[in-house]
Design a protein around this motif. Structure first.
Motif, PDB file in Angstrom:
ATOM      1  N   GLU A 166      37.789  16.473  51.363  1.00 53.65           N
ATOM      2  CA  GLU A 166      37.386  17.238  50.192  1.00 53.65           C
ATOM      3  C   GLU A 166      37.351  16.322  48.978  1.00 53.65           C
ATOM      4  O   GLU A 166      38.031  15.290  48.933  1.00 53.65           O
ATOM      5  N   LEU A 167      36.563  16.719  47.991  1.00 52.96           N
ATOM      6  CA  LEU A 167      36.422  15.956  46.757  1.00 52.96           C
ATOM      7  C   LEU A 167      36.468  16.899  45.569  1.00 52.96           C
ATOM      8  O   LEU A 167      35.905  17.997  45.610  1.00 52.96           O
ATOM      9  N   TYR A 168      37.136  16.445  44.489  1.00 58.99           N
ATOM     10  CA  TYR A 168      37.172  17.179  43.238  1.00 58.99           C
ATOM     11  C   TYR A 168      36.708  16.250  42.117  1.00 58.99           C
ATOM     12  O   TYR A 168      36.996  15.050  42.123  1.00 58.99           O
ATOM     13  N   HIS A 177      33.857  21.061  43.238  1.00 58.69           N
ATOM     14  CA  HIS A 177      34.549  20.895  44.513  1.00 58.69           C
ATOM     15  C   HIS A 177      33.533  20.732  45.630  1.00 58.69           C
ATOM     16  O   HIS A 177      32.550  21.467  45.705  1.00 58.69           O
ATOM     17  N   TRP A 178      33.761  19.731  46.496  1.00 58.67           N
ATOM     18  CA  TRP A 178      32.968  19.521  47.710  1.00 58.67           C
ATOM     19  C   TRP A 178      33.916  19.478  48.900  1.00 58.67           C
ATOM     20  O   TRP A 178      35.062  19.041  48.771  1.00 58.67           O
ATOM     21  N   ARG A 179      33.436  19.892  50.075  1.00 56.80           N
ATOM     22  CA  ARG A 179      34.264  19.803  51.272  1.00 56.80           C
ATOM     23  C   ARG A 179      33.405  19.712  52.518  1.00 56.80           C
ATOM     24  O   ARG A 179      32.238  20.147  52.530  1.00 56.80           O
ATOM     25  N   GLN A 180      33.977  19.130  53.582  1.00 54.65           N
ATOM     26  CA  GLN A 180      33.333  19.134  54.886  1.00 54.65           C
ATOM     27  C   GLN A 180      33.479  20.530  55.494  1.00 54.65           C
ATOM     28  O   GLN A 180      34.598  21.004  55.673  1.00 54.65           O
ATOM     29  N   GLU A 181      32.384  21.169  55.840  1.00 57.06           N
ATOM     30  CA  GLU A 181      32.457  22.471  56.487  1.00 57.06           C
ATOM     31  C   GLU A 181      32.728  22.330  57.987  1.00 57.06           C
ATOM     32  O   GLU A 181      33.303  23.219  58.605  1.00 57.06           O
ATOM     33  N   GLU A 182      32.317  21.196  58.558  1.00 63.63           N
ATOM     34  CA  GLU A 182      32.547  20.920  59.971  1.00 63.63           C
ATOM     35  C   GLU A 182      32.976  19.474  60.133  1.00 63.63           C
ATOM     36  O   GLU A 182      32.567  18.606  59.352  1.00 63.63           O
ATOM     37  N   PRO A 183      33.798  19.173  61.150  1.00 63.47           N
ATOM     38  CA  PRO A 183      34.227  17.792  61.369  1.00 63.47           C
ATOM     39  C   PRO A 183      33.025  16.866  61.550  1.00 63.47           C
ATOM     40  O   PRO A 183      32.060  17.205  62.241  1.00 63.47           O
ATOM     41  N   ARG A 189      28.682  20.920  48.483  1.00 64.27           N
ATOM     42  CA  ARG A 189      29.209  21.579  47.298  1.00 64.27           C
ATOM     43  C   ARG A 189      29.804  22.930  47.678  1.00 64.27           C
ATOM     44  O   ARG A 189      29.176  23.727  48.385  1.00 64.27           O
ATOM     45  N   ALA A 190      31.025  23.168  47.225  1.00 64.81           N
ATOM     46  CA  ALA A 190      31.744  24.390  47.580  1.00 64.81           C
ATOM     47  C   ALA A 190      32.199  25.126  46.328  1.00 64.81           C
ATOM     48  O   ALA A 190      33.284  25.705  46.289  1.00 64.81           O
ATOM     49  N   GLY A 191      31.371  25.092  45.302  1.00 63.11           N
ATOM     50  CA  GLY A 191      31.707  25.815  44.089  1.00 63.11           C
ATOM     51  C   GLY A 191      32.588  25.021  43.158  1.00 63.11           C
ATOM     52  O   GLY A 191      32.626  23.790  43.178  1.00 63.11           O
TER      53      GLY A 191
END
Length: 338
Positions: A166-168, A177-183, A189-191
């Motif tokens: 994840e990244l902030y 906020h960004w995150r990996q949704e799957e490995p 971008r996650a909002g």
């Protein structure tokens, strides 16, 4: 150093990574809890620009990233891996530039996913974010544009308990906020959240299955905690400027989060509270000698799972260490120079 620079290797030994002029130095324990080796310069005589970053994977390997000058007004990013504390880190390897060429664009951030792949994040010339990810079998994927605008140059990256990265990032009036949704997939971008955040104060920590907590200082000087999907919570007045260092540990049978920050007085301030239970409150206790204005602190767990903290001041080169005593609460031994 962007990221917690005191790390425990897979053999239980502690290592510190310290910026020094145009280099990064590393020092490691000769044995867990024992004496320390002399400083070593990573990557030989390779000159670096200020603002290196470090991240660690579940395998205990440390990944370091920094900018190096490549020509008149130009820079490129380089990467090194440190497999074990007593081994020499690998030489710096060029990994490119998010805009193909140009000068330094921002302070990098590094996180390592559950497949052992380092993810390098850096602000772009246009004010967004780009990511460079390692391939599982060697080499690097192409640079990928993650979007964003008006991003502050200092990012913070973290790996959740799920092993996903994840990244902030701070932007005017909020946090992205960004995150990996799957490995193995590219972070998306996650909002974010609208909040008056002080840039340069972000630090993230994995705090439960599927959740990470971002710590930051708001414009009122309050240290806040935010988990995506919830509202930010004010925890305690920030002890001083800059980001906190954070680690989870067991204190008398309770899962606690320990925070450390150089205080306004120059000493190191510690606070602890039950993990993800911010309403329980926290308060600072100062410890150790007064540090210079450039002093920083980093916390980790030692080979016994106990809290250990290090402070470093680049202007003096002084490195101090303390550990938790075998006593109730968060009692620490006297700081000692190493």
């Amino acid at each position: 150093m962007n990221g917690d620079w005191l790390l425990r290797g897979r053999d239980g030994r502690l290592t510190v990574y310290l910026p020094s002029d145009d280099a990064v130095l590393c020092r490691a324990e000769l044995a867990p809890g024992g004496a320390w080796e002399a400083p070593r310069r990573i990557g030989g005589e390779q000159r670096l620009r200020p603002g290196p970053a470090v991240g660690q994977g579940a395998d205990g390997y440390a990944h370091l990233v920094a900018w190096r000058p490549t020509g008149n007004g130009e820079s490129g990013l380089v990467h090194s891996t440190h497999f074990r504390p007593r081994l020499a880190p690998l030489d710096w390897v060029p990994v490119g530039h998010p805009g193909k060429k140009g000068d330094r664009t921002g302070t990098p951030a590094v996180a390592v996913d559950d497949r052992g792949r380092a993810h390098v994040f850096v602000r772009t010339r246009g004010g967004g974010v780009s990511v460079l990810a390692q391939r599982e079998k060697g080499g690097w994927e192409p640079w990928a544009d993650l979007g964003g605008e008006d991003v502050h140059e200092q990012l913070t990256a973290v790996t959740g308990e799920s092993g996903r990265v994840e990244l902030y990032a701070a932007v005017p009036g909020g946090i992205l906020h960004w995150r990996q949704e799957e490995p193995g997939k590219q972070p998306v971008r996650a909002g974010g959240v609208d909040v008056p955040v002080q840039p340069g104060t972000l630090r993230a920590l994995a705090t439960s299955a599927g959740r990470t907590t971002l710590f930051f200082t708001d414009e009122r000087g309050e240290l806040c905690a935010w988990r995506p999907g919830d509202e930010p919570v004010s925890l305690v007045a920030a002890a001083g400027p800059g980001p906190v260092s954070a680690v989870r540990c067991d204190i008398e049978g309770h899962d606690c989060t320990v925070l450390a920050q150089r205080s306004a007085s120059g000493r190191v301030a510690f606070a602890a509270y039950p993990t993800e239970r911010e309403p329980a409150g926290a308060w600072w206790t100062e410890s150790g000698p007064q540090l210079p204005a450039d002093g920083t602190v980093s916390v980790a767990l030692d080979e016994h799972g106990e809290v250990v903290a290090a402070s470093h001041a680049p202007s003096t080169g002084t490195l101090l260490l303390t550990r938790r005593k075998d006593e109730p609460g968060l009692a620490l031994w006297a700081w000692r120079e190493i």
